[in-house]
Design a protein around this motif. Structure first.
Motif, PDB file in Angstrom:
ATOM      1  N   HIS A   5    -123.851   9.632   6.778  1.00 15.64           N
ATOM      2  CA  HIS A   5    -124.620  10.427   7.773  1.00 15.64           C
ATOM      3  C   HIS A   5    -125.630  10.078   8.277  1.00 15.64           C
ATOM      4  O   HIS A   5    -126.165  10.423   7.560  1.00 15.64           O
ATOM      5  N   ASP A 277    -122.979  20.747   2.590  1.00 16.31           N
ATOM      6  CA  ASP A 277    -123.589  19.225   3.064  1.00 16.31           C
ATOM      7  C   ASP A 277    -124.471  20.097   4.252  1.00 16.31           C
ATOM      8  O   ASP A 277    -125.104  18.743   4.897  1.00 16.31           O
ATOM      9  N   GLU A 278    -124.353  21.161   4.897  1.00 20.74           N
ATOM     10  CA  GLU A 278    -125.326  21.110   6.226  1.00 20.74           C
ATOM     11  C   GLU A 278    -125.996  21.441   5.962  1.00 20.74           C
ATOM     12  O   GLU A 278    -127.288  21.078   5.853  1.00 20.74           O
ATOM     13  N   LEU A 281    -127.489  17.082   5.032  1.00 21.26           N
ATOM     14  CA  LEU A 281    -127.909  17.089   6.101  1.00 21.26           C
ATOM     15  C   LEU A 281    -129.099  17.675   6.948  1.00 21.26           C
ATOM     16  O   LEU A 281    -130.502  16.758   7.239  1.00 21.26           O
ATOM     17  N   ARG A 285    -132.564  15.118   7.499  1.00 22.85           N
ATOM     18  CA  ARG A 285    -133.262  14.990   8.944  1.00 22.85           C
ATOM     19  C   ARG A 285    -135.315  15.156   8.794  1.00 22.85           C
ATOM     20  O   ARG A 285    -135.512  14.143   8.916  1.00 22.85           O
TER      21      ARG A 285
END
Length: 346
Positions: A5, A277-278, A281, A285
């Motif tokens: 990602h 997953d959220e 991520l 970041r």
């Protein structure tokens, strides 16, 4: 086979920077209904009152002055109306809500206007244009605009909100995050004594130090407008702007000690009901890393695992360790600029 990602896409960066700068300029705002007519009438009355009465002709005949054409007078009225409209918002508009306090650590104070009294800044407080924030030597704060853009202040920092789109950093360090979808956020300019920093969809850090402005870009790009020409810095670049306009470029990693204070005051990610997953991520970041799944199975598990509970009070790195400790099928490993998620080893 690993799956990555990543929000960084360097292809066409220069074209996007130019497009973003042109888009940031935006169309000229139109005056409210009725304001142009009122200004036109007032200017016309003033013009008529200022026209001198013609004196009688002398012995030497003079050519009679031609009356002003309607289009010329209309152009003059329009020009003055435009000027009045440019200043009208600043004169007529009162304070407007600009951001909400998302997180406070240590002693942080605010005041309304330069003459206001300093008071403790509570979580969930609404900040308005004209409000000023200062953090103590051990204080930090994160605020969030309605469009999702975040501004975080380190200790020993003073920042004032001029309006909804501009804030002035007088001293200290500020971290600006326009969000994972920067196109959804409106313009924001960070003014400093040595230049104005405007985001073009990014995460960046700006620091006002004695005799210089320091800017580091973690993601996306920024435009810095100083005494010299405007310069653009992209992800992985740093700038040092001096009082005479001299700009020195350098390199900066997207992770590491330079960003640790901004990670420490990151607003909490509410994990309850979100997928693994959220959360990963977000954590990747926040730490300036790419999320990499070691296998399709690891990615599938993360996308289908529902989280419960809270990571309140934890840094993003500590939150990752805590959450994955409750997910026995997966483990994580930090490898340079990557956050790797792998199947757990029996």
């Amino acid at each position: 086979m690993s799956q990555t990602h990543s929000g960084r896409d360097p292809d066409g960066a220069a074209d996007r920077d130019l497009e973003a700068l042109l888009r940031a300029a935006g169309p000229r705002p139109q005056p409210p209904d009725g304001l142009a007519a009122q200004v036109r009438a007032a200017v016309e009355a003033e013009w008529r009152a200022s026209v001198p009465v013609r004196k009688a002709a002398t012995a030497r005949p003079r050519r009679e002055a031609r009356p002003a054409t309607p289009w010329l007078m209309a152009a003059s009225v329009a020009a003055v109306a435009t000027g009045v409209w440019f200043f009208a918002p600043r004169l007529a508009q009162g304070p407007v809500a600009v951001a909400t306090v998302a997180r406070v650590a240590g002693s942080v104070e605010y005041r309304s206007g330069e003459q206001g009294a300093w008071a403790p800044l509570p979580v969930a407080a609404t900040l308005q244009s004209g409000d000023e924030i200062r953090t103590s030597r051990a204080g930090q704060v994160a605020v969030r605009r309605a469009d999702g853009l975040e501004i975080r202040l380190d200790s020993g920092t003073t920042l004032a909100f001029d309006d909804g789109e501009t804030a002035t950093l007088a001293a200290g360090r500020a971290y600006v995050d326009s969000g994972a979808q920067p196109a959804a956020t409106d313009d924001f300019t960070l003014a400093t004594p040595l230049g104005r920093v405007r985001h073009l969809g990014t995460q960046y850090l700006a620091a006002v130090a004695p005799g210089e402005l320091q800017v580091a870009v973690r993601e996306g790009s920024v435009a810095v407008e100083g005494r010299g020409a405007s310069v653009v810095a992209r992800a992985g670049e740093s700038l040092v702007v001096e009082p005479d306009g001299k700009v020195t470029r350098g390199q900066v990693a997207s992770h590491g000690a330079a960003w640790s204070w901004a990670q420490a005051i990151a607003p909490e990610f509410a994990i309850d009901g979100r997928t693994l997953d959220e959360f990963l991520l977000w954590a990747a970041r926040e730490t300036g890393r790419q999320l990499v799944y070691a296998s399709p199975e690891a990615a599938r598990l993360a996308e289908t695992t529902q989280l419960r509970g809270s990571v309140s009070g934890l840094t993003p790195e500590a939150a990752v360790a805590g959450v994955l400790a409750t997910t026995p099928a997966l483990q994580h490993r930090v490898a340079g600029a990557q956050l790797r998620i792998e199947p757990a080893v029996d």
